[in-house]
Design a protein around this motif. Structure first.
Motif, PDB file in Angstrom:
ATOM      1  N   PRO A   1      37.619   6.944  -0.008  1.00 20.38           N
ATOM      2  CA  PRO A   1      38.428   7.842   0.828  1.00 20.38           C
ATOM      3  C   PRO A   1      37.633   8.333   2.026  1.00 20.38           C
ATOM      4  O   PRO A   1      36.448   8.658   1.904  1.00 20.38           O
ATOM      5  N   ASN A   2      38.273   8.344   3.183  1.00 16.77           N
ATOM      6  CA  ASN A   2      37.602   8.894   4.360  1.00 16.77           C
ATOM      7  C   ASN A   2      38.349  10.110   4.895  1.00 16.77           C
ATOM      8  O   ASN A   2      38.199  10.498   6.051  1.00 16.77           O
ATOM      9  N   GLN A   3      39.198  10.671   4.032  1.00 20.36           N
ATOM     10  CA  GLN A   3      39.888  11.924   4.306  1.00 20.36           C
ATOM     11  C   GLN A   3      39.951  12.708   2.994  1.00 20.36           C
ATOM     12  O   GLN A   3      39.877  12.114   1.910  1.00 20.36           O
ATOM     13  N   PRO A   4      40.079  14.021   3.054  1.00 18.62           N
ATOM     14  CA  PRO A   4      40.228  14.803   1.823  1.00 18.62           C
ATOM     15  C   PRO A   4      41.389  14.289   0.986  1.00 18.62           C
ATOM     16  O   PRO A   4      42.454  13.979   1.525  1.00 18.62           O
ATOM     17  N   ILE A   5      41.181  14.198  -0.321  1.00 18.31           N
ATOM     18  CA  ILE A   5      42.198  13.646  -1.206  1.00 18.31           C
ATOM     19  C   ILE A   5      43.500  14.435  -1.160  1.00 18.31           C
ATOM     20  O   ILE A   5      44.587  13.858  -1.253  1.00 18.31           O
TER      21      ILE A   5
ATOM     22  N   VAL B   1      33.670   8.722 -13.434  1.00 14.32           N
ATOM     23  CA  VAL B   1      34.835   9.520 -13.062  1.00 14.32           C
ATOM     24  C   VAL B   1      35.152   9.336 -11.586  1.00 14.32           C
ATOM     25  O   VAL B   1      36.310   9.165 -11.194  1.00 14.32           O
ATOM     26  N   LYS B   2      34.113   9.351 -10.749  1.00 14.22           N
ATOM     27  CA  LYS B   2      34.332   9.152  -9.318  1.00 14.22           C
ATOM     28  C   LYS B   2      34.836   7.739  -9.036  1.00 14.22           C
ATOM     29  O   LYS B   2      35.689   7.540  -8.163  1.00 14.22           O
ATOM     30  N   LEU B   3      34.332   6.760  -9.781  1.00 15.74           N
ATOM     31  CA  LEU B   3      34.780   5.387  -9.582  1.00 15.74           C
ATOM     32  C   LEU B   3      36.268   5.260  -9.895  1.00 15.74           C
ATOM     33  O   LEU B   3      37.007   4.566  -9.179  1.00 15.74           O
ATOM     34  N   LEU B   4      36.724   5.934 -10.942  1.00 10.14           N
ATOM     35  CA  LEU B   4      38.157   5.928 -11.252  1.00 10.14           C
ATOM     36  C   LEU B   4      38.946   6.544 -10.102  1.00 10.14           C
ATOM     37  O   LEU B   4      40.019   6.043  -9.739  1.00 10.14           O
ATOM     38  N   ARG B   5      38.440   7.627  -9.540  1.00  5.50           N
ATOM     39  CA  ARG B   5      39.102   8.263  -8.406  1.00  5.50           C
ATOM     40  C   ARG B   5      39.219   7.287  -7.232  1.00  5.50           C
ATOM     41  O   ARG B   5      40.273   7.158  -6.598  1.00  5.50           O
ATOM     42  N   ASP B   6      38.128   6.584  -6.963  1.00  4.85           N
ATOM     43  CA  ASP B   6      38.122   5.642  -5.843  1.00  4.85           C
ATOM     44  C   ASP B   6      39.070   4.466  -6.090  1.00  4.85           C
ATOM     45  O   ASP B   6      39.742   3.991  -5.170  1.00  4.85           O
ATOM     46  N   LYS B   7      39.131   4.009  -7.341  1.00  5.80           N
ATOM     47  CA  LYS B   7      40.044   2.917  -7.671  1.00  5.80           C
ATOM     48  C   LYS B   7      41.496   3.361  -7.542  1.00  5.80           C
ATOM     49  O   LYS B   7      42.347   2.617  -7.038  1.00  5.80           O
ATOM     50  N   ALA B   8      41.783   4.563  -8.011  1.00  3.05           N
ATOM     51  CA  ALA B   8      43.140   5.092  -7.905  1.00  3.05           C
ATOM     52  C   ALA B   8      43.527   5.260  -6.437  1.00  3.05           C
ATOM     53  O   ALA B   8      44.646   4.920  -6.034  1.00  3.05           O
TER      54      ALA B   8
ATOM     55  N   LEU C   1      44.502   1.872  -4.909  1.00  5.49           N
ATOM     56  CA  LEU C   1      45.866   1.444  -5.235  1.00  5.49           C
ATOM     57  C   LEU C   1      46.893   2.194  -4.387  1.00  5.49           C
ATOM     58  O   LEU C   1      47.859   1.601  -3.891  1.00  5.49           O
ATOM     59  N   LEU C   2      46.678   3.466  -4.230  1.00  8.82           N
ATOM     60  CA  LEU C   2      47.602   4.275  -3.429  1.00  8.82           C
ATOM     61  C   LEU C   2      47.542   3.866  -1.967  1.00  8.82           C
ATOM     62  O   LEU C   2      48.584   3.696  -1.313  1.00  8.82           O
ATOM     63  N   SER C   3      46.346   3.700  -1.466  1.00 11.19           N
ATOM     64  CA  SER C   3      46.156   3.340  -0.059  1.00 11.19           C
ATOM     65  C   SER C   3      46.829   2.014   0.280  1.00 11.19           C
ATOM     66  O   SER C   3      47.432   1.861   1.346  1.00 11.19           O
ATOM     67  N   GLU C   4      46.730   1.063  -0.624  1.00 13.27           N
ATOM     68  CA  GLU C   4      47.347  -0.242  -0.388  1.00 13.27           C
ATOM     69  C   GLU C   4      48.870  -0.126  -0.275  1.00 13.27           C
ATOM     70  O   GLU C   4      49.484  -0.740   0.610  1.00 13.27           O
ATOM     71  N   ARG C   5      49.469   0.645  -1.154  1.00 10.70           N
ATOM     72  CA  ARG C   5      50.924   0.808  -1.115  1.00 10.70           C
ATOM     73  C   ARG C   5      51.365   1.557   0.136  1.00 10.70           C
ATOM     74  O   ARG C   5      52.386   1.219   0.750  1.00 10.70           O
ATOM     75  N   VAL C   6      50.618   2.554   0.498  1.00  8.43           N
ATOM     76  CA  VAL C   6      50.923   3.309   1.713  1.00  8.43           C
ATOM     77  C   VAL C   6      50.858   2.391   2.939  1.00  8.43           C
ATOM     78  O   VAL C   6      51.733   2.441   3.819  1.00  8.43           O
TER      79      VAL C   6
ATOM     80  N   TYR D   1      46.332   9.411   8.963  1.00  9.64           N
ATOM     81  CA  TYR D   1      44.947   9.365   8.495  1.00  9.64           C
ATOM     82  C   TYR D   1      44.568   7.915   8.405  1.00  9.64           C
ATOM     83  O   TYR D   1      45.422   7.025   8.340  1.00  9.64           O
ATOM     84  N   LYS D   2      43.288   7.630   8.404  1.00 10.41           N
ATOM     85  CA  LYS D   2      42.830   6.244   8.327  1.00 10.41           C
ATOM     86  C   LYS D   2      42.728   5.831   6.875  1.00 10.41           C
ATOM     87  O   LYS D   2      41.761   6.153   6.200  1.00 10.41           O
TER      88      LYS D   2
END
Length: 232
Positions: A25-29, A190-197, A200-205, A230-231
């Motif tokens: 992520p390059n923006q706040p979640i 835990v952070k890796l799971l966050r990044d993976k999630a 998936l969201l970023s791709e759909r967006v 956002y980028k």
């Protein structure tokens, strides 16, 4: 549905995401998820147009629960991160006392066992090292050594009953040091799971925005809804 339920729904797909494809992520979640959720609300209004253009409408329908999964992962990561920060602060507060006890033990032991080469050699061996981990280990080893050889310590007026407290101190400081070190940003599961999630969201967006800009290229008001804020 709560965020944990959202995560459970997506858990297998999140975990299965290849590491090589993970985006950071390059923006706040909170901004990323709020933006995705707003996008989904707008896109569902145009679901007929999206379907006609060949886009799988479930990509839009995925957004609310997937966004919730991202929020859950972020909360878990922040909990781990903040716990480590608290432990680091506590270590800074308590470690000076532990180091003081370490130095006093060595001072007393070297004098008490000065006429016993075998035990003195063990004391010097224990003292052979540096750093936090070594200090914590020294405390327990010195305490055990003192309990097994109490007479010379008592002869110099050292209260061997305090060695039990030293063992407890070593145990407590070991736990605190482990929590303080914790997982780094790069190694945290835990952070890796966050990044993976997030990935998936970023791709759909990105897919939704891409189709939206294509479909409404002549409709300025609708097209603007599909531009990135956002980028991602």
């Amino acid at each position: 549905m709560d965020y944990q339920s959202d995560f459970e729904k997506w858990k297998e797909r999140i975990e299965a995401r290849p590491l090589a494809e993970v985006k950071l992520p390059n923006q706040p979640i909170d901004e990323v998820t709020a933006s995705a959720e707003t996008l989904a609300i707008e896109a569902i209004k145009d679901k007929d147009e999206f379907t006609k253009a060949g886009m799988d409408i479930t990509i839009i329908e995925d957004i609310p629960s997937l966004s919730g999964a991202v929020r859950y992962c972020q909360a878990e990561w922040m909990s781990e991160y903040l716990a480590r920060q608290d432990a680091q602060k506590e270590w800074l507060e308590k470690s000076p006392f532990a180091y003081q006890q370490h130095d006093e033990l060595l001072h007393n032991f070297k004098f008490a066992y000065r006429n016993d080469p075998d035990i003195l050699t063990k004391v010097m061996r224990i003292n052979n090292g540096n750093g936090h981990v070594d200090m914590v280990q020294d405390l327990i080893e010195l305490a055990v050594l003192g309990e097994k050889n109490p007479k010379p310590l008592r002869e110099i007026g050292y209260k061997t009953t305090g060695l039990k407290d030293i063992k407890t101190l070593s145990h407590n400081m070991a736990e605190l040091l482990a929590s303080s070190n914790g997982s780094t940003n790069d190694s945290s599961k835990v952070k890796l799971l966050r990044d993976k999630a997030f990935t998936l969201l970023s791709e759909r967006v990105s897919i939704i925005r891409e189709y939206g800009r294509y479909l409404f290229w002549k409709d300025n008001s609708r097209r603007e809804k599909y531009y990135n804020n956002y980028k991602g």
